[in-house]
Design a protein around this motif. Structure first.
Motif, short mmCIF file in Angstrom:
data_model
loop_
_atom_site.label_atom_id
_atom_site.label_comp_id
_atom_site.label_asym_id
_atom_site.label_seq_id
_atom_site.Cartn_x
_atom_site.Cartn_y
_atom_site.Cartn_z
N LYS A 107 0.84 -1.20 0.00
CA LYS A 107 0.00 0.00 0.00
C LYS A 107 0.87 1.25 0.00
O LYS A 107 0.62 2.20 -0.74
CB LYS A 107 -0.93 0.01 1.20
N LEU A 108 1.90 1.28 0.84
CA LEU A 108 2.80 2.44 0.88
C LEU A 108 3.53 2.62 -0.45
O LEU A 108 3.70 3.75 -0.92
CB LEU A 108 3.81 2.30 2.02
N HIS A 109 3.96 1.52 -1.05
CA HIS A 109 4.64 1.61 -2.34
C HIS A 109 3.69 2.17 -3.41
O HIS A 109 4.08 3.01 -4.22
CB HIS A 109 5.17 0.24 -2.77
N LYS A 110 2.46 1.74 -3.37
CA LYS A 110 1.46 2.20 -4.34
C LYS A 110 1.23 3.70 -4.22
O LYS A 110 1.21 4.42 -5.21
CB LYS A 110 0.15 1.44 -4.15
N ILE A 111 1.07 4.20 -2.99
CA ILE A 111 0.82 5.64 -2.86
C ILE A 111 2.09 6.45 -3.09
O ILE A 111 2.03 7.59 -3.55
CB ILE A 111 0.11 6.01 -1.54
N TYR A 112 3.27 5.87 -2.84
CA TYR A 112 4.53 6.53 -3.19
C TYR A 112 4.62 6.71 -4.70
O TYR A 112 4.95 7.79 -5.20
CB TYR A 112 5.71 5.69 -2.67
N GLU A 113 4.31 5.65 -5.45
CA GLU A 113 4.34 5.73 -6.91
C GLU A 113 3.32 6.74 -7.43
O GLU A 113 3.60 7.48 -8.38
CB GLU A 113 4.08 4.35 -7.53
N GLU A 114 2.15 6.79 -6.82
CA GLU A 114 1.12 7.76 -7.21
C GLU A 114 1.59 9.19 -6.96
O GLU A 114 1.38 10.08 -7.77
CB GLU A 114 -0.18 7.49 -6.45
N ALA A 115 2.26 9.41 -5.82
CA ALA A 115 2.78 10.75 -5.52
C ALA A 115 3.83 11.17 -6.55
O ALA A 115 3.81 12.31 -7.02
CB ALA A 115 3.38 10.78 -4.10
N LEU A 116 4.72 10.26 -6.92
CA LEU A 116 5.73 10.58 -7.93
C LEU A 116 5.09 10.87 -9.29
O LEU A 116 5.50 11.79 -10.00
CB LEU A 116 6.76 9.46 -8.06
N ARG A 117 4.07 10.08 -9.64
CA ARG A 117 3.38 10.31 -10.92
C ARG A 117 2.75 11.71 -10.95
O ARG A 117 2.92 12.46 -11.90
CB ARG A 117 2.31 9.25 -11.13
N ARG A 118 2.08 12.07 -9.87
CA ARG A 118 1.45 13.39 -9.82
C ARG A 118 2.47 14.51 -9.82
O ARG A 118 2.28 15.55 -10.44
CB ARG A 118 0.56 13.51 -8.59
N LEU A 119 3.59 14.29 -9.12
CA LEU A 119 4.66 15.28 -9.08
C LEU A 119 5.22 15.51 -10.48
O LEU A 119 5.42 16.66 -10.90
CB LEU A 119 5.75 14.79 -8.13
N LYS A 120 5.46 14.43 -11.21
CA LYS A 120 5.98 14.54 -12.57
C LYS A 120 4.99 15.24 -13.49
O LYS A 120 5.38 16.05 -14.33
CB LYS A 120 6.30 13.15 -13.13
N GLU A 121 3.71 14.95 -13.34
CA GLU A 121 2.70 15.61 -14.17
C GLU A 121 2.64 17.10 -13.88
O GLU A 121 2.50 17.91 -14.79
CB GLU A 121 1.32 14.96 -13.97
N GLU A 122 2.76 17.46 -12.61
CA GLU A 122 2.76 18.88 -12.25
C GLU A 122 3.98 19.58 -12.84
O GLU A 122 3.88 20.69 -13.36
CB GLU A 122 2.74 19.04 -10.72
#
Length: 124
Positions: free
Chosen positions: A68-83
């Protein structure tokens, strides 16, 4: 039209370099764009909490929580890159990631905060 712009940003985000350092070897920063951040809060569920409590009793690592932590870490990085891509950057330097937990009243949530500086880089 908006969907095309969003699709373009997602494609650009896939090519963004990310580093925890302030520089990238072999590149020079040509423009600082902005500070970018992503906050993800994700709830746990009863089954995951139950499995983790068993692990806590007998010792060991909770694979459920780790996934679960890995999944939300990956989601945070994806959103950061999109921003960053939305701001015209092609890299993020100085990445910092913080993990946290919010719990109480039979509710447990994980949170990840990712922050960095969006920049434009060129090869040296």
């Amino acid at each position: 039209r908006k969907a095309r712009e969003e699709e373009k940003i997602v494609l650009m985000a896939n090519n963004i370099l990310v580093t925890t350092t302030d520089t990238l070897a072999g590149y020079r920063i040509v423009e600082y764009k902005d500070v970018v951040s992503a906050n993800i809060v994700n709830g746990s569920n009863f089954f995951a909490d139950w499995k983790a409590s068993i692990t806590d009793i007998f010792g060991g690592q909770s694979g459920t929580y780790q996934r679960k932590l890995h999944k939300i870490y990956e989601e945070a990085l994806r959103r950061l890159k999109e921003e960053a891509a939305d701001r015209g950057a092609n890299a993020i330097v100085g990445l910092k990631v913080d993990f946290g937990e919010v719990s109480g009243k039979d509710v447990q949530m994980f949170m990840v905060l990712a922050v960095g500086t969006a920049v434009r880089i060129e090869r040296e």
